[in-house]
Scaffold this motif. Structure first.
Motif, PDB file in Angstrom:
ATOM      1  N   PRO A   1      -2.089   0.405  -8.726  1.00 33.75           N
ATOM      2  CA  PRO A   1      -2.905   0.316  -7.503  1.00 33.75           C
ATOM      3  C   PRO A   1      -4.376   0.060  -7.828  1.00 33.75           C
ATOM      4  O   PRO A   1      -4.916   0.603  -8.798  1.00 33.75           O
ATOM      5  CB  PRO A   1      -2.707   1.686  -6.850  1.00 33.75           C
ATOM      6  CG  PRO A   1      -1.436   2.212  -7.428  1.00 33.75           C
ATOM      7  CD  PRO A   1      -1.387   1.695  -8.829  1.00 33.75           C
ATOM      8  N   VAL A   2      -5.011  -0.788  -7.006  1.00 29.56           N
ATOM      9  CA  VAL A   2      -6.422  -1.118  -7.202  1.00 29.56           C
ATOM     10  C   VAL A   2      -7.170  -0.928  -5.889  1.00 29.56           C
ATOM     11  O   VAL A   2      -6.582  -0.833  -4.809  1.00 29.56           O
ATOM     12  CB  VAL A   2      -6.587  -2.584  -7.684  1.00 29.56           C
ATOM     13  CG1 VAL A   2      -5.978  -2.770  -9.059  1.00 29.56           C
ATOM     14  CG2 VAL A   2      -5.969  -3.553  -6.670  1.00 29.56           C
TER      15      VAL A   2
ATOM     16  N   MET B   1      -4.134  -0.592  -3.388  1.00 27.43           N
ATOM     17  CA  MET B   1      -3.348  -1.807  -3.115  1.00 27.43           C
ATOM     18  C   MET B   1      -2.611  -2.228  -4.381  1.00 27.43           C
ATOM     19  O   MET B   1      -3.221  -2.385  -5.446  1.00 27.43           O
ATOM     20  CB  MET B   1      -4.285  -2.928  -2.643  1.00 27.43           C
ATOM     21  CG  MET B   1      -3.584  -4.237  -2.359  1.00 27.43           C
ATOM     22  SD  MET B   1      -4.720  -5.482  -1.645  1.00 27.43           S
ATOM     23  CE  MET B   1      -5.846  -5.751  -3.034  1.00 27.43           C
ATOM     24  N   VAL B   2      -1.303  -2.414  -4.258  1.00 28.68           N
ATOM     25  CA  VAL B   2      -0.473  -2.848  -5.387  1.00 28.68           C
ATOM     26  C   VAL B   2      -0.187  -4.330  -5.248  1.00 28.68           C
ATOM     27  O   VAL B   2       0.313  -4.787  -4.217  1.00 28.68           O
ATOM     28  CB  VAL B   2       0.844  -2.056  -5.429  1.00 28.68           C
ATOM     29  CG1 VAL B   2       1.760  -2.615  -6.509  1.00 28.68           C
ATOM     30  CG2 VAL B   2       0.572  -0.582  -5.687  1.00 28.68           C
ATOM     31  N   ILE B   3      -0.508  -5.087  -6.295  1.00 30.52           N
ATOM     32  CA  ILE B   3      -0.307  -6.537  -6.288  1.00 30.52           C
ATOM     33  C   ILE B   3       0.746  -6.888  -7.329  1.00 30.52           C
ATOM     34  O   ILE B   3       0.550  -6.659  -8.526  1.00 30.52           O
ATOM     35  CB  ILE B   3      -1.620  -7.278  -6.590  1.00 30.52           C
ATOM     36  CG1 ILE B   3      -2.705  -6.885  -5.594  1.00 30.52           C
ATOM     37  CG2 ILE B   3      -1.404  -8.787  -6.577  1.00 30.52           C
ATOM     38  CD1 ILE B   3      -4.080  -7.456  -5.925  1.00 30.52           C
TER      39      ILE B   3
ATOM     40  N   PHE C   1       0.869  -1.172   0.000  1.00 32.65           N
ATOM     41  CA  PHE C   1       0.000   0.000   0.000  1.00 32.65           C
ATOM     42  C   PHE C   1       0.911   1.230   0.000  1.00 32.65           C
ATOM     43  O   PHE C   1       1.077   1.901   1.034  1.00 32.65           O
ATOM     44  CB  PHE C   1      -0.916  -0.006   1.226  1.00 32.65           C
ATOM     45  CG  PHE C   1      -1.865  -1.171   1.283  1.00 32.65           C
ATOM     46  CD1 PHE C   1      -3.162  -1.059   0.801  1.00 32.65           C
ATOM     47  CD2 PHE C   1      -1.459  -2.397   1.802  1.00 32.65           C
ATOM     48  CE1 PHE C   1      -4.036  -2.138   0.837  1.00 32.65           C
ATOM     49  CE2 PHE C   1      -2.313  -3.481   1.852  1.00 32.65           C
ATOM     50  CZ  PHE C   1      -3.606  -3.353   1.366  1.00 32.65           C
ATOM     51  N   PRO C   2       1.524   1.535  -1.136  1.00 29.67           N
ATOM     52  CA  PRO C   2       2.557   2.580  -1.191  1.00 29.67           C
ATOM     53  C   PRO C   2       2.076   3.965  -0.785  1.00 29.67           C
ATOM     54  O   PRO C   2       2.890   4.797  -0.355  1.00 29.67           O
ATOM     55  CB  PRO C   2       3.003   2.550  -2.665  1.00 29.67           C
ATOM     56  CG  PRO C   2       1.853   1.937  -3.404  1.00 29.67           C
ATOM     57  CD  PRO C   2       1.266   0.948  -2.460  1.00 29.67           C
ATOM     58  N   GLY C   3       0.800   4.225  -0.890  1.00 28.82           N
ATOM     59  CA  GLY C   3       0.287   5.526  -0.483  1.00 28.82           C
ATOM     60  C   GLY C   3       0.199   5.683   1.021  1.00 28.82           C
ATOM     61  O   GLY C   3       0.037   6.805   1.524  1.00 28.82           O
TER      62      GLY C   3
ATOM     63  N   THR D   1      -7.136   2.613  -9.045  1.00 29.58           N
ATOM     64  CA  THR D   1      -7.513   3.794  -8.280  1.00 29.58           C
ATOM     65  C   THR D   1      -6.279   4.629  -7.972  1.00 29.58           C
ATOM     66  O   THR D   1      -5.159   4.100  -7.912  1.00 29.58           O
ATOM     67  CB  THR D   1      -8.196   3.403  -6.957  1.00 29.58           C
ATOM     68  OG1 THR D   1      -8.542   4.585  -6.236  1.00 29.58           O
ATOM     69  CG2 THR D   1      -7.282   2.564  -6.088  1.00 29.58           C
ATOM     70  N   SER D   2      -6.498   5.922  -7.770  1.00 25.96           N
ATOM     71  CA  SER D   2      -5.412   6.827  -7.371  1.00 25.96           C
ATOM     72  C   SER D   2      -5.541   7.218  -5.904  1.00 25.96           C
ATOM     73  O   SER D   2      -4.803   8.065  -5.413  1.00 25.96           O
ATOM     74  CB  SER D   2      -5.446   8.095  -8.241  1.00 25.96           C
ATOM     75  OG  SER D   2      -6.709   8.762  -8.118  1.00 25.96           O
TER      76      SER D   2
END
Length: 301
Positions: free
Chosen positions: A175-176, A168-170, A9-11, A162-163
């Motif tokens: 990201p989703v 979530m990055v898989i 979750f880079p954000g 999503t932004s």
């Protein structure tokens, strides 16, 4: 499907979760986290419901008997629902129909199967089906709150790109939406509400209707985001979205009707209660009250 997924979750933070789908190996057989989490859900939800049984006039032992029938029926119902809605694939790969350990469960199918078990069991044993549905509703909500994390392990049941900062990055992809997390938090809030409200319920079956409406609402909304929805044939209509909308409309309509008219539904165990009243005095003295709430109301204040 990969056995190990890198999820982040880079954000929110820099940590990357290296998620292995295998929990442990037993006698040479890999045991998946998916199954472990689902088993944990059943145990926790059952323990909670058994603890609440006396508040609803149910014997914990009798409810456990029903739950043990409901577990295999629920799993089978989940799988059948999923397979039916993806029959184009499974008709070409019939051997994969039984591979439930690889994921692929439709929650509505499990709920429908479990409700059928409740109906049959209560009919056979002359139990109060409405209170049973109230207890089951709270159990379902708790189980679904925990169970959605099995989708996190499998890196599935997510939404589109999503932004948003909690995207979530898989495995390094874009990201989703973590829709599994949305549903988990929603059902957690629903469970907490039902838990604290349950001691002030106005009629039998009220909590079950609240559960149906609450869960139906989130499934209706999340289907706009999810990318792995089950469709009804080739119609382009999302099965879970239509069922969710139906649950919201029906449950909301019934709740409004009962609240405004005060014509609350009677327990389905009324027939058994009337037989107890017509029994000899000795049998009546030994019989248990149909509902502890009624017993409290009959005591002098």
């Amino acid at each position: 499907m990969l056995m190990v997924n890198d999820i982040s979750f880079p954000g929110l933070f820099d940590h990357v979760f290296h998620v292995n789908r295998v929990a442990f190996t037993l006698f040479g057989k890999e045991i998946m986290w998916y199954g472990v989490i689902l088993a944990f859900c059943f145990v926790i939800a059952t323990l909670y419901v058994l603890r609440r049984c006396p508040d609803f006039g149910w014997s914990p032992d009798k409810f456990l008997d029903m739950a043990l029938w409901g577990l295999p029926a629920g799993i089978l119902g989940c799988r059948i629902y999923f397979v039916i809605n993806r029959w184009d694939y499974y008709s070409a790969h019939p051997k994969e129909i039984i591979e439930i350990w690889n994921g692929g469960l439709g929650m509505y199918g499990g709920v429908i199967a479990a409700v059928l078990v409740v109906l049959i069991f209560c009919k056979k044993h002359r139990c109060d089906i409405l209170s049973a549905c109230d207890l089951a509703g709270m159990g379902f909500m708790l189980a679904q709150c925990i169970g959605r994390w099995a989708n996190f392990i499998n890196a599935e049941a997510h939404g589109g790109e999503t932004s948003l900062p909690w995207g979530m990055v898989i495995n390094g992809a874009a990201p989703v939406h973590p829709t599994f997390l949305y549903e988990s938090l929603w059902t957690l809030a629903g469970f907490l509400f039902l838990h604290f409200y349950s001691r002030r319920r106005k009629f039998r079956g009220e909590l079950a209707l609240m559960y149906a409406g609450w869960y139906g609402m989130i499934r209706f909304l999340l289907e706009f985001l999810r990318t792995d929805s089950l469709y009804i044939g080739h119609t382009g209509l999302k099965a879970s979205q239509l069922i969710g909308l139906g649950c919201v409309v029906v449950s909301a309509g019934l709740l409004i009707y009962f609240y405004t008219t005060k014509r609350y539904p009677k327990p389905f165990a009324a027939a058994a209660a009337s037989e107890t009243q017509s029994a000899p005095p000795e049998a009546a003295e030994k019989s248990e009250p149909a509902d502890p709430e009624e017993q409290n109301e009959q005591q002098p204040k």
